[in-house]
Design a protein around this motif. Structure first.
Motif, short mmCIF file in Angstrom:
data_model
loop_
_atom_site.label_atom_id
_atom_site.label_comp_id
_atom_site.label_asym_id
_atom_site.label_seq_id
_atom_site.Cartn_x
_atom_site.Cartn_y
_atom_site.Cartn_z
N SER A 98 0.72 -1.07 -0.14
CA SER A 98 0.04 0.00 0.04
C SER A 98 0.85 1.14 0.00
N GLN A 99 1.87 1.12 0.96
CA GLN A 99 2.71 2.63 0.86
C GLN A 99 3.61 2.74 -0.31
N VAL A 100 4.00 1.40 -0.93
CA VAL A 100 5.11 1.75 -2.05
C VAL A 100 3.96 2.25 -3.32
N GLU A 101 2.91 1.88 -3.40
CA GLU A 101 1.92 2.36 -4.46
C GLU A 101 1.71 3.66 -4.25
N LEU A 102 1.44 4.24 -3.07
CA LEU A 102 1.24 5.61 -2.97
C LEU A 102 2.47 6.54 -3.14
N SER A 103 3.60 6.05 -2.87
CA SER A 103 5.02 6.55 -3.20
C SER A 103 5.09 6.62 -4.52
N ARG A 104 4.63 5.45 -5.32
CA ARG A 104 5.03 5.43 -6.68
C ARG A 104 4.16 6.27 -7.31
N SER B 285 3.24 9.39 -6.40
CA SER B 285 4.21 10.69 -6.22
C SER B 285 5.48 10.69 -7.22
N ILE B 286 6.22 9.59 -7.27
CA ILE B 286 7.22 9.48 -7.97
C ILE B 286 7.18 9.50 -9.44
N ARG B 287 6.27 8.86 -9.81
CA ARG B 287 5.77 8.81 -11.29
C ARG B 287 5.53 10.22 -11.70
N SER B 288 4.60 10.87 -10.86
CA SER B 288 4.16 12.16 -11.18
C SER B 288 5.25 13.26 -11.40
N ALA B 289 6.30 13.08 -10.48
CA ALA B 289 7.50 13.96 -10.44
C ALA B 289 8.41 13.65 -11.53
N PHE C 262 9.20 9.93 0.98
CA PHE C 262 9.74 8.49 0.87
C PHE C 262 11.52 8.49 0.89
N VAL C 263 11.88 9.55 0.54
CA VAL C 263 13.61 9.57 0.57
C VAL C 263 13.99 9.68 1.85
N MET C 264 13.36 10.48 2.60
CA MET C 264 13.77 10.62 4.02
C MET C 264 13.22 9.71 4.96
N ALA C 265 13.00 8.78 4.53
CA ALA C 265 12.08 7.66 5.48
C ALA C 265 13.24 7.03 6.45
N THR D 226 23.78 2.19 -1.61
CA THR D 226 22.59 2.50 -2.46
C THR D 226 21.36 1.35 -2.43
N MET D 227 20.22 2.09 -1.93
CA MET D 227 19.14 0.92 -2.00
C MET D 227 18.37 1.10 -3.32
N TRP D 228 18.10 -0.23 -3.95
CA TRP D 228 17.58 -0.13 -5.14
C TRP D 228 16.05 -0.72 -5.02
N MET D 229 15.17 -0.03 -5.19
CA MET D 229 13.71 -0.44 -4.81
C MET D 229 12.88 -0.51 -6.02
N PRO D 230 12.29 -1.71 -6.62
CA PRO D 230 11.22 -1.79 -7.78
C PRO D 230 9.92 -1.30 -6.93
N LEU D 231 9.32 -0.39 -7.80
CA LEU D 231 7.84 0.44 -7.25
C LEU D 231 6.71 -0.46 -7.98
N VAL D 232 7.05 -1.49 -8.82
CA VAL D 232 6.21 -2.52 -9.41
C VAL D 232 6.74 -3.78 -9.25
N ASP D 233 5.75 -4.66 -9.15
CA ASP D 233 6.72 -6.14 -9.24
C ASP D 233 7.38 -6.21 -10.39
N VAL D 234 8.67 -6.69 -10.41
CA VAL D 234 9.53 -6.97 -11.51
C VAL D 234 10.05 -8.47 -11.52
N THR D 235 10.17 -8.97 -12.82
CA THR D 235 10.64 -10.25 -13.04
C THR D 235 12.28 -10.16 -13.56
N LYS D 236 13.02 -10.92 -13.27
CA LYS D 236 14.15 -11.00 -13.76
C LYS D 236 14.43 -10.61 -15.19
N ASN D 237 13.58 -10.87 -16.44
CA ASN D 237 13.77 -10.51 -17.46
C ASN D 237 13.35 -9.07 -17.65
#
Length: 277
Positions: free
Chosen positions: A33-39, A41-45, A84-87, A138-149
């Motif tokens: 839920s939290q990552v979707e809300l942040s997603r 905001s990030i996508r809009s930016a 999100f960034v300052m969490a 560095t933290m690398w976080m997917p904002l959507v479910d991702v597959t290896k491909n």
């Protein structure tokens, strides 16, 4: 809902894995839920920033341009992204992995790998960072479910302590040179595979990494944040050390505009986060 202000306590095994390999995967750093809300905001930016740049069609770009859309340091201009960034939750993970109490933000960046986007060449992030420390990651976080491909990261385990390998910016040349080095040295190449939105990988500044092409029809949306230990110094008298490459000069001007070589890296764009207070 897990609060961004709620710290995440790591086991000693996880910390040891990071320090041994230079990278580690941690699941459920942020809930769905939290990552979707942040997603949103990030996508809009990202869309706002993209509207101000001339972006060539994918097939007309160079290797770096095909690798991803790179939109940097959103937090100063977009308050919802700053949350999100300052969490403290994310910073608490960074602090534990770096074995320090306080961390500073270096910068954030959205990394969107477009459908059919190209590979991300092997590289070291810290090639670009004019900081006199190994306590940086560095933290690398997917904002959507991702597959290896879709192009999740590849890491060369054990390279977290290799140090500066020379003037090798991310490029076709770095892909060739560093890939051959990994083979010659026998470093194990690890991909953490499919990831849910809110899972994350953390990697040290020297850890060699890259990513394969996005072979899917879906945008690989990911957000990254870089932290370093408080009281880190900027490289002193860099011209005499052979480590002051163009990437570091550019980073110095962009992320530490109010500081000089040899001073503390505590500028206006590098806020302090004390996650355990």
């Amino acid at each position: 809902m897990t609060s961004f202000d709620q710290t995440l306590n790591l086991s000693e095994d996880v910390i040891a894995e990071f320090n041994k390999n230079g990278h580690v995967r941690i699941n459920d750093v942020c809930n769905a839920s939290q990552v979707e809300l942040s997603r949103q905001s990030i996508r809009s930016a990202v869309e706002d920033r993209k509207s101000r740049i001339a972006l060539k069609p994918l097939q007309e770009r160079d290797t770096y341009g095909k690798a991803f859309l790179q939109i940097m340091n959103l937090w100063p201009d977009y308050p919802d992204v700053a949350k999100f960034v300052m969490a403290k939750r994310f910073a608490s993970v960074a602090a534990q992995l770096l074995r320090t109490e306080k961390v500073r933000i270096y910068h954030d960046q959205a990394l969107y790998k477009e459908p059919n986007g190209g590979l991300t060449p092997w590289h070291q992030d810290q090639y670009y960072w004019p900081l006199e420390t190994d306590k940086i990651l560095t933290m690398w976080m997917p904002l959507v479910d991702v597959t290896k491909n879709m192009g999740t990261l590849n890491f060369a385990s054990g390279t977290g302590k290799v140090g500066y390998l020379g003037d090798i910016p991310i490029s076709d040349e770095s892909e060739k040179i560093l890939s051959e080095m990994c083979q010659e040295k026998g470093f194990e190449i690890v991909n953490h595979g499919d990831m849910k939105a809110g899972d994350a990988t953390f990697h040290s500044g020297w850890c060699l990494h890259g990513a394969n092409e996005n072979q899917s029809s879906v945008m690989r949306e990911a957000m990254t944040i870089i932290w370093y230990a408080d009281e880190t110094q900027i490289i002193e008298d860099p011209d005499s050390q052979g480590r002051w490459n163009k990437g570091r000069r550019d980073d110095m001007a962009r992320w530490l505009p109010d500081r000089q070589p040899g001073e503390m890296a505590d500028g206006k764009l590098n806020p302090l986060i004390e996650p355990f207070i």
